[in-house]
Design a protein around this motif. Structure first.
Motif, PDB file in Angstrom:
ATOM      1  N   LEU A   1      -3.262  -3.627  -4.198  1.00 41.55           N
ATOM      2  CA  LEU A   1      -4.639  -4.012  -4.529  1.00 41.55           C
ATOM      3  C   LEU A   1      -5.643  -3.620  -3.445  1.00 41.55           C
ATOM      4  O   LEU A   1      -6.835  -3.820  -3.614  1.00 41.55           O
ATOM      5  N   GLY A   2      -5.155  -3.102  -2.306  1.00 36.12           N
ATOM      6  CA  GLY A   2      -6.081  -2.550  -1.332  1.00 36.12           C
ATOM      7  C   GLY A   2      -6.328  -3.335  -0.065  1.00 36.12           C
ATOM      8  O   GLY A   2      -7.357  -3.129   0.588  1.00 36.12           O
ATOM      9  N   ILE A   3      -5.413  -4.226   0.316  1.00 36.26           N
ATOM     10  CA  ILE A   3      -5.638  -4.915   1.585  1.00 36.26           C
ATOM     11  C   ILE A   3      -5.493  -3.939   2.747  1.00 36.26           C
ATOM     12  O   ILE A   3      -4.839  -2.908   2.638  1.00 36.26           O
ATOM     13  N   ALA A   4      -6.108  -4.278   3.864  1.00 32.97           N
ATOM     14  CA  ALA A   4      -6.011  -3.458   5.074  1.00 32.97           C
ATOM     15  C   ALA A   4      -4.709  -3.738   5.813  1.00 32.97           C
ATOM     16  O   ALA A   4      -4.129  -2.832   6.408  1.00 32.97           O
ATOM     17  N   SER A   5      -4.258  -4.984   5.795  1.00 33.49           N
ATOM     18  CA  SER A   5      -2.979  -5.333   6.412  1.00 33.49           C
ATOM     19  C   SER A   5      -2.524  -6.708   5.935  1.00 33.49           C
ATOM     20  O   SER A   5      -3.305  -7.472   5.368  1.00 33.49           O
ATOM     21  N   PHE A   6      -1.269  -6.974   6.191  1.00 30.24           N
ATOM     22  CA  PHE A   6      -0.668  -8.267   5.844  1.00 30.24           C
ATOM     23  C   PHE A   6      -0.126  -8.867   7.129  1.00 30.24           C
ATOM     24  O   PHE A   6       0.700  -8.248   7.805  1.00 30.24           O
ATOM     25  N   ILE A   7      -0.603 -10.040   7.490  1.00 29.94           N
ATOM     26  CA  ILE A   7      -0.164 -10.689   8.717  1.00 29.94           C
ATOM     27  C   ILE A   7       0.417 -12.052   8.377  1.00 29.94           C
ATOM     28  O   ILE A   7      -0.203 -12.846   7.656  1.00 29.94           O
ATOM     29  N   HIS A   8       1.604 -12.277   8.899  1.00 33.36           N
ATOM     30  CA  HIS A   8       2.277 -13.550   8.671  1.00 33.36           C
ATOM     31  C   HIS A   8       1.728 -14.595   9.638  1.00 33.36           C
ATOM     32  O   HIS A   8       1.639 -14.358  10.838  1.00 33.36           O
ATOM     33  N   LYS A   9       1.344 -15.751   9.115  1.00 30.47           N
ATOM     34  CA  LYS A   9       0.862 -16.871   9.929  1.00 30.47           C
ATOM     35  C   LYS A   9       2.054 -17.550  10.586  1.00 30.47           C
ATOM     36  O   LYS A   9       2.909 -18.081   9.900  1.00 30.47           O
ATOM     37  N   SER A  10       2.092 -17.522  11.880  1.00 31.04           N
ATOM     38  CA  SER A  10       3.179 -18.181  12.605  1.00 31.04           C
ATOM     39  C   SER A  10       2.872 -19.657  12.782  1.00 31.04           C
ATOM     40  O   SER A  10       1.722 -20.050  12.960  1.00 31.04           O
TER      41      SER A  10
ATOM     42  N   CYS B   1      -0.336  -7.093  -2.733  1.00 32.97           N
ATOM     43  CA  CYS B   1      -1.540  -7.078  -1.894  1.00 32.97           C
ATOM     44  C   CYS B   1      -1.877  -5.662  -1.436  1.00 32.97           C
ATOM     45  O   CYS B   1      -3.038  -5.241  -1.492  1.00 32.97           O
ATOM     46  N   TYR B   2      -0.885  -4.919  -0.981  1.00 31.90           N
ATOM     47  CA  TYR B   2      -1.144  -3.537  -0.555  1.00 31.90           C
ATOM     48  C   TYR B   2      -1.579  -2.675  -1.732  1.00 31.90           C
ATOM     49  O   TYR B   2      -2.484  -1.850  -1.608  1.00 31.90           O
TER      50      TYR B   2
END
Length: 135
Positions: free
Chosen positions: A99-108, A96-97
């Protein structure tokens, strides 16, 4: 703030919608059940979202496939995309990074943590959108 939530889980869509409504922010929420529906929406709309929240594990066109396509479309490639997923797979995160995502957030799965995460995410992107609109 215009938010596009791409997630195939209808319960997750409802959870996100309910959580953001509690935050008392001015927003428009657009929802798509997979990457293909989201691409169709993005190609037809004149008013692009300010941020895209993207689940990775979806049928038809998953999050990584969606990223590859959207980053190849000049009109769409600069929309900030936040991977918002239950995945903790390092390969997925790195891809993902790359490919250009701004951030990765884990769904709690914990309600309080989930609400706090959404609050921080919305506050962060609201500040950035205001700053971009002023420049």
């Amino acid at each position: 703030m215009r938010i596009l939530l791409i997630d195939d889980d209808l319960l997750e869509q409802a959870r996100f919608s309910q959580t953001i409504s509690l935050l008392q922010v001015d927003y428009t929420l657009i929802q798509a059940e997979d990457g293909q529906v989201a691409l169709d929406i993005l190609k037809e709309t004149k008013s692009l979202p300010d941020v895209i929240l993207l689940d990775l594990n979806m049928p038809r066109l998953n999050g990584i496939e969606f990223l590859k396509i959207i980053k190849s479309i000049p009109r769409l490639k600069s929309i900030p995309i936040v991977a918002f997923s239950t995945s903790t797979n390092l390969s997925d995160i790195n891809t993902c990074y790359h490919l250009g995502i701004a951030s990765f957030i884990h769904k709690s799965l914990k309600p309080k943590t989930y609400t706090n995460t959404i609050r921080i995410l919305i506050n962060y992107w609201s500040i950035n959108i205001i700053a971009l609109n002023k420049s």
